[in-house]
Design an enzyme around this catalytic site. Structure first.
Site, mmCIF file in Angstrom:
data_model
loop_
_atom_site.group_PDB
_atom_site.id
_atom_site.type_symbol
_atom_site.label_atom_id
_atom_site.label_comp_id
_atom_site.label_asym_id
_atom_site.label_seq_id
_atom_site.Cartn_x
_atom_site.Cartn_y
_atom_site.Cartn_z
ATOM 1 N N PHE A 1 0.823 -1.212 0.000
ATOM 2 C CA PHE A 1 0.000 0.000 0.000
ATOM 3 C C PHE A 1 0.858 1.262 0.000
ATOM 4 O O PHE A 1 0.764 2.110 -0.900
ATOM 5 C CB PHE A 1 -0.931 -0.066 1.216
ATOM 6 C CG PHE A 1 -1.592 1.224 1.609
ATOM 7 C CD1 PHE A 1 -2.171 2.055 0.670
ATOM 8 C CD2 PHE A 1 -1.657 1.590 2.947
ATOM 9 C CE1 PHE A 1 -2.793 3.236 1.041
ATOM 10 C CE2 PHE A 1 -2.284 2.767 3.328
ATOM 11 C CZ PHE A 1 -2.844 3.599 2.378
ATOM 12 N N VAL A 2 1.723 1.407 0.981
ATOM 13 C CA VAL A 2 2.588 2.591 1.054
ATOM 14 C C VAL A 2 3.660 2.526 -0.030
ATOM 15 O O VAL A 2 3.989 3.548 -0.646
ATOM 16 C CB VAL A 2 3.221 2.714 2.449
ATOM 17 C CG1 VAL A 2 4.187 3.899 2.500
ATOM 18 C CG2 VAL A 2 2.145 2.880 3.524
ATOM 19 N N TYR B 1 3.975 -6.918 17.520
ATOM 20 C CA TYR B 1 4.404 -6.193 16.332
ATOM 21 C C TYR B 1 5.240 -4.971 16.716
ATOM 22 O O TYR B 1 6.353 -4.772 16.202
ATOM 23 C CB TYR B 1 3.183 -5.778 15.519
ATOM 24 C CG TYR B 1 3.455 -4.769 14.432
ATOM 25 C CD1 TYR B 1 4.204 -5.111 13.309
ATOM 26 C CD2 TYR B 1 2.966 -3.461 14.517
ATOM 27 C CE1 TYR B 1 4.457 -4.193 12.305
ATOM 28 C CE2 TYR B 1 3.210 -2.537 13.518
ATOM 29 C CZ TYR B 1 3.956 -2.901 12.415
ATOM 30 O OH TYR B 1 4.210 -1.987 11.428
ATOM 31 N N LYS C 1 9.270 -3.905 16.183
ATOM 32 C CA LYS C 1 9.659 -2.664 15.507
ATOM 33 C C LYS C 1 10.609 -1.835 16.369
ATOM 34 O O LYS C 1 11.586 -1.253 15.871
ATOM 35 C CB LYS C 1 8.409 -1.850 15.155
ATOM 36 C CG LYS C 1 7.675 -2.337 13.928
ATOM 37 C CD LYS C 1 8.484 -2.075 12.663
ATOM 38 C CE LYS C 1 7.671 -2.235 11.407
ATOM 39 N NZ LYS C 1 8.422 -1.876 10.194
ATOM 40 N N VAL D 1 4.947 -0.640 -9.462
ATOM 41 C CA VAL D 1 4.571 0.523 -10.271
ATOM 42 C C VAL D 1 5.443 0.564 -11.522
ATOM 43 O O VAL D 1 6.640 0.233 -11.485
ATOM 44 C CB VAL D 1 4.752 1.812 -9.433
ATOM 45 C CG1 VAL D 1 4.623 3.057 -10.305
ATOM 46 C CG2 VAL D 1 3.751 1.838 -8.287
ATOM 47 N N ALA E 1 9.109 -2.879 4.092
ATOM 48 C CA ALA E 1 8.693 -4.275 4.197
ATOM 49 C C ALA E 1 8.704 -4.732 5.651
ATOM 50 O O ALA E 1 9.625 -4.419 6.416
ATOM 51 C CB ALA E 1 9.618 -5.159 3.370
ATOM 52 N N ALA E 2 7.678 -5.475 6.032
ATOM 53 C CA ALA E 2 7.566 -5.930 7.417
ATOM 54 C C ALA E 2 6.497 -7.004 7.518
ATOM 55 O O ALA E 2 5.648 -7.153 6.637
ATOM 56 C CB ALA E 2 7.206 -4.759 8.345
ATOM 57 N N ARG E 3 6.576 -7.751 8.595
ATOM 58 C CA ARG E 3 5.441 -8.596 8.988
ATOM 59 C C ARG E 3 4.535 -7.699 9.817
ATOM 60 O O ARG E 3 4.921 -7.243 10.902
ATOM 61 C CB ARG E 3 5.908 -9.801 9.805
ATOM 62 C CG ARG E 3 4.772 -10.784 10.143
ATOM 63 C CD ARG E 3 5.300 -11.954 10.964
ATOM 64 N NE ARG E 3 4.388 -13.089 10.941
ATOM 65 C CZ ARG E 3 3.541 -13.405 11.925
ATOM 66 N NH1 ARG E 3 3.479 -12.659 13.017
ATOM 67 N NH2 ARG E 3 2.757 -14.453 11.817
#
Length: 322
Positions: free
Chosen positions: A11-12, A142, A146, A41, A72-74
């Site tokens: 999304f981002v 989560y 982080k 893109v 990128a991340a879970r």
């Protein structure tokens, strides 16, 4: 600037890559082997990588790159399948980030921008907004992973001289948004009566194009090096106000009625959705004055513009699906 964007198909990531391509910069985006390069893109050079982890090879993706924006991340898992969620989050978000950063430092990458979360501060700010100087208090697995990644990045920066910038963001919304905000759009469009009129809270949000602008500012501004920034639209809003504004953008009435908040909490507990209820009725405010003062950054879009763009995207997808 030659940029590597991890999570470029998300999304981002797609919004960020669209902006970078439009500005004529060179951008490479990571995709997993299970993803089609077409998920990127147009104009983004694909770099096929293995899932993030402690042993992910990064050499081919980092060639000729001078800046990394690591998205990128879970992320939050709606139906957790891991028997040890914290270990699963750490494997990707902490160990995977450390692995990438060490490869980046060895490759001579100048700057590493890391997308973190406001969750490292907690889930409820109370009457005062969170600020960068507040002691971290991560509220779930989560956000723990982080925060640990942030700390690893600072260690690597101190050891190698690579410039690390951390952005902590609240709920991000915008066209193509998944998750909680998409669910809000669906509920509001259905014009269901909602027992939320009595909520008196304040929440900070972040339009995806404002986040993109902040990420690029942090990637290029000399004064950003080594800093952590909290970012938001700068327009704190209550849940009832958000529903009314979203309804107006969708062109439907907002159907809100008062209901005792203690009973709402009870219903949330009995239904096993207390966390979702707390997000609806609690306050989570962000003080984004530091990035404004130190980098001269201001959000290029007002919240109403962001909500309108999000609603138009949503209505278009509904028309295309019918």
């Amino acid at each position: 600037m030659k940029v590597l964007v991890t999570g470029a198909s998300g999304f981002v990531g797609r919004a960020l890559c669209t902006r970078i391509v439009r500005e004529g910069r060179t951008v490479r985006g990571t995709v997993l082997a299970s993803e089609a390069p077409a998920s990127l893109v147009a104009g983004v050079a694909p770099a096929v990588v293995e899932p993030l982890g402690a042993a992910t090879p990064w050499g081919h993706a980092l060639a000729d790159i001078d800046t990394i924006i690591h998205l990128a991340a879970r992320v939050h898992v709606m139906r957790e399948s891991s028997s040890n969620p914290l270990k699963a989050f750490r494997a990707v978000n902490t160990e995977g980030t450390e692995c990438l950063a060490r490869h980046a430092a060895t490759a001579g990458i100048r700057r590493f921008v890391f997308m973190s979360t406001i969750g490292v501060h907690g889930s409820n700010s109370g009457n005062l907004p969170y600020a960068e100087s507040d002691k971290p208090c991560p509220h779930n697995t989560y956000s723990v992973s982080k925060l640990e990644a942030e700390n690893k990045l600072r260690e690597i920066a101190a050891e190698t001289g690579m410039e690390v910038v951390v952005i902590r963001a609240p709920l991000v919304y915008g066209p193509e948004n998944p998750g909680n905000f998409l669910n809000l759009l669906k509920v509001v469009q259905r014009c269901l009566p909602l027992p939320l009129a009595s909520i008196s809270n304040k929440r900070s949000l972040l339009y995806v194009e404002n986040l993109v602008d902040a990420l690029l500012t942090c990637a290029t501004h000399p004064a950003a090096a080594g800093k952590t920034f909290l970012v938001s639209d700068g327009e704190d809003i209550s849940t009832p106000e958000l529903i009314r504004k979203t309804a107006a953008a969708l062109g439907v009435p907002a159907r809100l009625f008062p209901f005792p908040m203690p009973l709402v909490r009870v219903v949330g507990t009995l239904s096993g959705k207390s966390a979702a209820v707390n997000r609806l009725i609690g306050s989570l405010m962000v003080d984004s004055s530091k990035i404004r003062q130190e980098l001269g950054w201001t959000p290029p879009f007002m919240m109403e513009e962001g909500l309108q763009a999000t609603a138009e995207w949503y209505l278009k997808t509904q028309r295309n699906a019918s």
